[in-house]
Motif scaffolding. Sequence first.
Motif, short mmCIF file in Angstrom:
data_model
loop_
_atom_site.label_atom_id
_atom_site.label_comp_id
_atom_site.label_asym_id
_atom_site.label_seq_id
_atom_site.Cartn_x
_atom_site.Cartn_y
_atom_site.Cartn_z
N LEU A 56 28.54 -0.13 -6.80
CA LEU A 56 29.59 -0.83 -7.56
C LEU A 56 29.47 -0.49 -9.05
O LEU A 56 30.48 -0.33 -9.74
CB LEU A 56 29.51 -2.35 -7.32
N ARG B 276 36.72 2.67 -12.52
CA ARG B 276 37.51 2.35 -11.35
C ARG B 276 38.68 1.44 -11.71
O ARG B 276 38.51 0.39 -12.30
CB ARG B 276 36.65 1.64 -10.30
N ARG C 205 41.81 -0.48 -9.79
CA ARG C 205 42.36 -0.77 -8.46
C ARG C 205 43.37 -1.89 -8.63
O ARG C 205 43.04 -2.97 -9.09
CB ARG C 205 41.24 -1.20 -7.52
N ARG D 73 44.91 -4.22 -2.87
CA ARG D 73 44.05 -3.89 -1.73
C ARG D 73 44.58 -2.62 -1.07
O ARG D 73 45.78 -2.49 -0.82
CB ARG D 73 44.03 -5.04 -0.74
N TRP D 74 43.67 -1.70 -0.82
CA TRP D 74 43.97 -0.42 -0.19
C TRP D 74 44.91 0.43 -1.04
O TRP D 74 45.54 1.37 -0.55
CB TRP D 74 44.52 -0.62 1.22
N LEU E 245 33.43 3.82 -3.60
CA LEU E 245 32.17 4.15 -2.92
C LEU E 245 31.91 3.06 -1.88
O LEU E 245 31.82 1.88 -2.24
CB LEU E 245 31.01 4.20 -3.92
N ASP E 246 31.80 3.43 -0.63
CA ASP E 246 31.54 2.45 0.43
C ASP E 246 30.20 2.75 1.09
O ASP E 246 29.87 3.92 1.33
CB ASP E 246 32.64 2.51 1.50
N LEU E 247 29.47 1.68 1.36
CA LEU E 247 28.20 1.82 2.08
C LEU E 247 28.53 1.74 3.57
O LEU E 247 29.00 0.71 4.06
CB LEU E 247 27.26 0.69 1.64
N ALA F 275 29.27 -10.88 1.29
CA ALA F 275 29.22 -9.87 0.22
C ALA F 275 28.94 -8.46 0.74
O ALA F 275 29.20 -7.48 0.05
CB ALA F 275 28.16 -10.26 -0.80
N GLN G 220 28.80 -6.05 4.46
CA GLN G 220 28.81 -5.81 5.91
C GLN G 220 28.39 -4.37 6.17
O GLN G 220 28.94 -3.43 5.59
CB GLN G 220 30.20 -6.01 6.50
N ILE G 221 27.40 -4.22 7.03
CA ILE G 221 26.94 -2.90 7.47
C ILE G 221 26.77 -2.95 8.99
O ILE G 221 26.17 -3.92 9.48
CB ILE G 221 25.58 -2.54 6.83
N HIS H 86 29.95 -0.46 7.77
CA HIS H 86 31.21 -0.80 7.11
C HIS H 86 32.24 -1.16 8.19
O HIS H 86 32.40 -0.42 9.17
CB HIS H 86 31.69 0.38 6.27
N ARG I 175 35.36 -0.98 8.69
CA ARG I 175 36.47 -0.10 9.07
C ARG I 175 36.03 1.34 9.33
O ARG I 175 36.85 2.23 9.52
CB ARG I 175 37.58 -0.18 8.00
N ARG J 204 38.54 5.03 10.78
CA ARG J 204 39.01 5.86 9.66
C ARG J 204 38.63 7.32 9.85
O ARG J 204 37.47 7.71 9.63
CB ARG J 204 38.40 5.35 8.35
N1 ATP Z 1 29.60 -1.90 3.36
C1 ATP Z 1 30.26 -2.17 2.21
N2 ATP Z 1 30.54 -1.18 1.33
C2 ATP Z 1 31.22 -1.44 0.18
N3 ATP Z 1 31.64 -2.69 -0.21
C3 ATP Z 1 31.37 -3.69 0.64
C4 ATP Z 1 30.68 -3.49 1.88
N4 ATP Z 1 30.55 -4.69 2.50
C5 ATP Z 1 31.13 -5.59 1.71
N5 ATP Z 1 31.62 -5.01 0.59
C6 ATP Z 1 32.32 -5.76 -0.46
O1 ATP Z 1 33.69 -5.44 -0.42
C7 ATP Z 1 34.18 -5.60 -1.74
C8 ATP Z 1 35.55 -4.97 -1.90
O2 ATP Z 1 35.45 -3.60 -1.59
P1 ATP Z 1 36.60 -2.65 -2.02
O3 ATP Z 1 37.28 -3.16 -3.24
O4 ATP Z 1 36.00 -1.27 -2.11
O5 ATP Z 1 37.59 -2.75 -0.80
P2 ATP Z 1 38.73 -1.75 -0.52
O6 ATP Z 1 38.22 -0.40 -0.91
O7 ATP Z 1 40.02 -2.19 -1.15
O8 ATP Z 1 38.92 -1.80 1.03
P3 ATP Z 1 37.95 -1.21 2.14
O9 ATP Z 1 36.77 -2.14 2.19
O10 ATP Z 1 38.80 -1.29 3.36
O11 ATP Z 1 37.56 0.20 1.78
C9 ATP Z 1 33.08 -5.03 -2.61
O12 ATP Z 1 33.09 -5.60 -3.90
C10 ATP Z 1 31.82 -5.43 -1.86
O13 ATP Z 1 31.24 -6.61 -2.37
#
Ligand code: ATP
Length: 169
Positions: free
Chosen positions: A82, A90, A92, A95-96, A103-105, A117, A119-120, A122, A124, A128
């Motif tokens: 983050l 960043r 945004r 949403r989406w 960056l997604d974990l 806060a 989820q692992i 991820h 979705r 995808r």
């Molecule tokens: N595995 C994860 N990876 C990244 N963020 C996560 C994860 N699990 C929970 N989160 C939470 O999700 C919040 C929102 O994520 P983000 O803004 O990237 O969503 P998004 O990109 O709009 O949608 P998506 O989650 O579908 O990619 C982050 O601030 C984080 O706290």
Amino acid sequence: MNIYLSTEVKQAAIALGSNLGDSYNTLESALTALNHTLGINVLSRSHWYKTSPIGPTQPDYLNGCAILEIQLSPQLLLETLLEIEQKFGRIRLERWGPRTLDLDLLLYDNLIIETPALQIPHPRLTERAFVLVPLAEIAPTWIEPIRGKAIAELLKDVDCSGVNLYSPA
Ligand SMILES: Nc1ncnc2c1ncn2[C@@H]1O[C@H](COP(=O)(O)OP(=O)(O)OP(=O)(O)O)[C@@H](O)[C@H]1O
Ligand SMILES: Nc1nc2c(c(=O)[nH]1)N=C(CO)CN2
């Protein structure tokens, strides 16, 4: 942020995406920043893919994945991701919707974590193609711990038509 390094080295998979600004340079710089972070070593990375946007109407994305060797807890790794998103400005709006850097974990060792806060895996990941195609390139045999299926198997269940290899000019 205080960094607490674990003596154990684990592996994590992350997804990178961008569809605003100079996406190629942003993604390359994000990987460099990750590799320069204490407790993170970029072990392997996929090619970049040009992908059709999922969600609201917006420009195409560049997407890719990387495998990291880490000595950080999942929570600290997410905080680091983050922070790097913020560092690359960043933006945004919805949403989406479009963003300079996402960056997604995706996976952390074989852990399952379900907290508000974090989820692992991820949530979705398995739907995808823009994540599964690059991930299958570098981690085809990694087992997604909820479904108990390898990434290469999960890839067979998604439509990959909007995901094309990108070659920088
Ligand atoms: N595995 C994860 N990876 C990244 N963020 C996560 C994860 N699990 C929970 N989160 C939470 O999700 C919040 C929102 O994520 P983000 O803004 O990237 O969503 P998004 O990109 O709009 O949608 P998506 O989650 O579908 O990619 C982050 O601030 C984080 O706290
Ligand atoms: N092709 C593509 N579409 C998306 C993406 C993305 O990275 N690639 N990210 C989103 C929000 O996380 C929403 N839609």
